[in-house]
Design a protein around this motif. Structure first.
Motif, PDB file in Angstrom:
ATOM      1  N   THR A 100       0.856  -1.181   0.000  1.00  0.00           N
ATOM      2  CA  THR A 100       0.000   0.000   0.000  1.00  0.00           C
ATOM      3  C   THR A 100       0.893   1.232   0.000  1.00  0.00           C
ATOM      4  O   THR A 100       2.120   1.129   0.158  1.00  0.00           O
ATOM      5  N   ALA A 101       0.285   2.390  -0.153  1.00  0.00           N
ATOM      6  CA  ALA A 101       1.083   3.620  -0.098  1.00  0.00           C
ATOM      7  C   ALA A 101       1.790   3.740   1.247  1.00  0.00           C
ATOM      8  O   ALA A 101       2.936   4.197   1.328  1.00  0.00           O
ATOM      9  N   GLY A 102       1.133   3.322   2.313  1.00  0.00           N
ATOM     10  CA  GLY A 102       1.719   3.477   3.643  1.00  0.00           C
ATOM     11  C   GLY A 102       2.880   2.561   3.944  1.00  0.00           C
ATOM     12  O   GLY A 102       3.794   2.928   4.680  1.00  0.00           O
ATOM     13  N   ASN A 103       2.876   1.353   3.361  1.00  0.00           N
ATOM     14  CA  ASN A 103       3.948   0.403   3.670  1.00  0.00           C
ATOM     15  C   ASN A 103       4.855   0.124   2.480  1.00  0.00           C
ATOM     16  O   ASN A 103       5.640  -0.827   2.506  1.00  0.00           O
ATOM     17  N   HIS A 105       7.559   1.245   1.394  1.00  0.00           N
ATOM     18  CA  HIS A 105       8.998   1.162   1.650  1.00  0.00           C
ATOM     19  C   HIS A 105       9.431  -0.242   2.075  1.00  0.00           C
ATOM     20  O   HIS A 105      10.604  -0.604   1.921  1.00  0.00           O
ATOM     21  N   ASP A 152      10.354   8.918   0.514  1.00  0.00           N
ATOM     22  CA  ASP A 152       9.888  10.266   0.821  1.00  0.00           C
ATOM     23  C   ASP A 152      10.985  11.323   0.687  1.00  0.00           C
ATOM     24  O   ASP A 152      10.740  12.506   0.932  1.00  0.00           O
ATOM     25  N   ARG A 179       5.296   6.742  -3.420  1.00  0.00           N
ATOM     26  CA  ARG A 179       4.464   5.772  -2.689  1.00  0.00           C
ATOM     27  C   ARG A 179       3.136   5.526  -3.409  1.00  0.00           C
ATOM     28  O   ARG A 179       2.702   4.375  -3.574  1.00  0.00           O
ATOM     29  N   ASP A 180       2.479   6.605  -3.796  1.00  0.00           N
ATOM     30  CA  ASP A 180       1.181   6.458  -4.438  1.00  0.00           C
ATOM     31  C   ASP A 180       1.304   5.786  -5.799  1.00  0.00           C
ATOM     32  O   ASP A 180       0.428   5.006  -6.205  1.00  0.00           O
ATOM     33  N   ALA A 183       1.733   2.061  -5.126  1.00  0.00           N
ATOM     34  CA  ALA A 183       0.469   1.461  -4.711  1.00  0.00           C
ATOM     35  C   ALA A 183      -0.464   1.288  -5.904  1.00  0.00           C
ATOM     36  O   ALA A 183      -1.178   0.271  -6.011  1.00  0.00           O
TER      37      ALA A 183
END
Length: 228
Positions: A100-103, A105, A152, A179-180, A183
């Motif tokens: 996902t965008a959040g994970n 990395h 980031d 990130r986006d 995802a």
């Protein structure tokens, strides 16, 4: 390394997946550097540059177009103007199910430089980018994967032609974040170790002519390509 030798390492993708440090596999060696990975998929991100108001899209570029640093590429004479595009290339470290965008990395081994050579004049008859992106050697990649650059980080991005800077920007100029973009791609297809996502050219493209030397600089990574 400064003296022209390199330290071989064991499989960095296996180490990344296992959550361990990469180990040296021997003493210094010399030779010609190849591309730092052998992707099964090379994904390009479209609509992630200047003046793009629509959502990002993705397209596929043949892995057979990948060449290493210091390669000499023959530019096509039958496809109009050739454009060099300096882009951040994200190298996937492990299979992306669950990304996902959040994970994101947690799935990325690191970042390298890519020169997405293109023939944009073909866009009038080639909306899928097949002809414009398929030239032999049209994806110079490398020379190494920087595992210290984060998704980031506003990493500097430069393009030089024959030693002269023609574009200076950074990853922070991408309208849609790394990130986006990851995802979005992983939401439609599964990526695996060594696959490459080219993140687009945020004010970092320039027409070139045969005979030009092109340098793409991402952070401290410098990728040179000669053309004929």
């Amino acid at each position: 390394m400064a003296d022209g030798t390199w330290i071989p390492v064991h499989d960095p993708f296996a180490a990344f997946t296992a959550g361990r440090e990469v180990q040296d596999a021997g003493g210094p060696v010399s030779g010609t550097l190849l591309a730092p990975c052998e992707p099964t998929l090379v994904v390009g991100i479209a609509q992630n540059g200047p003046r793009h108001a629509s959502p990002v899209q993705a397209w596929l570029k043949s892995p057979r177009t990948v060449v290493g640093p210091d390669a000499t590429v023959t530019l096509r004479r039958d496809a109009g103007t050739t454009v060099a595009e300096a882009e951040v290339a994200v190298v996937i470290g492990r299979e992306t199910t669950g990304l996902t965008a959040g994970n994101a990395h947690e799935y990325v081994l690191g970042v390298t430089a890519v020169n997405d050579l293109s023939s944009p004049d073909r866009a009038a008859v080639d909306p899928r980018n097949f002809e414009s992106k398929s030239g032999r050697g049209y994806t110079p990649l490398g020379p190494w994967i920087d595992t210290s650059i984060g998704l980031d980080d506003d990493v500097p991005l430069r393009l030089l032609v024959d030693g002269e800077p023609v574009a200076e920007t950074s990853a922070g100029r991408y309208p849609v974040s790394l990130r986006d973009c990851l995802a979005y791609v992983a939401g439609w297809t599964t990526l695996g170790p060594g696959d490459v996502i080219m993140m687009g050219a945020p004010f970092s493209a320039s027409p070139i002519r045969p005979g030009a030397d092109v340098d793409v600089v991402v952070g401290e990574i410098s990728l040179r390509t000669s053309t004929v």
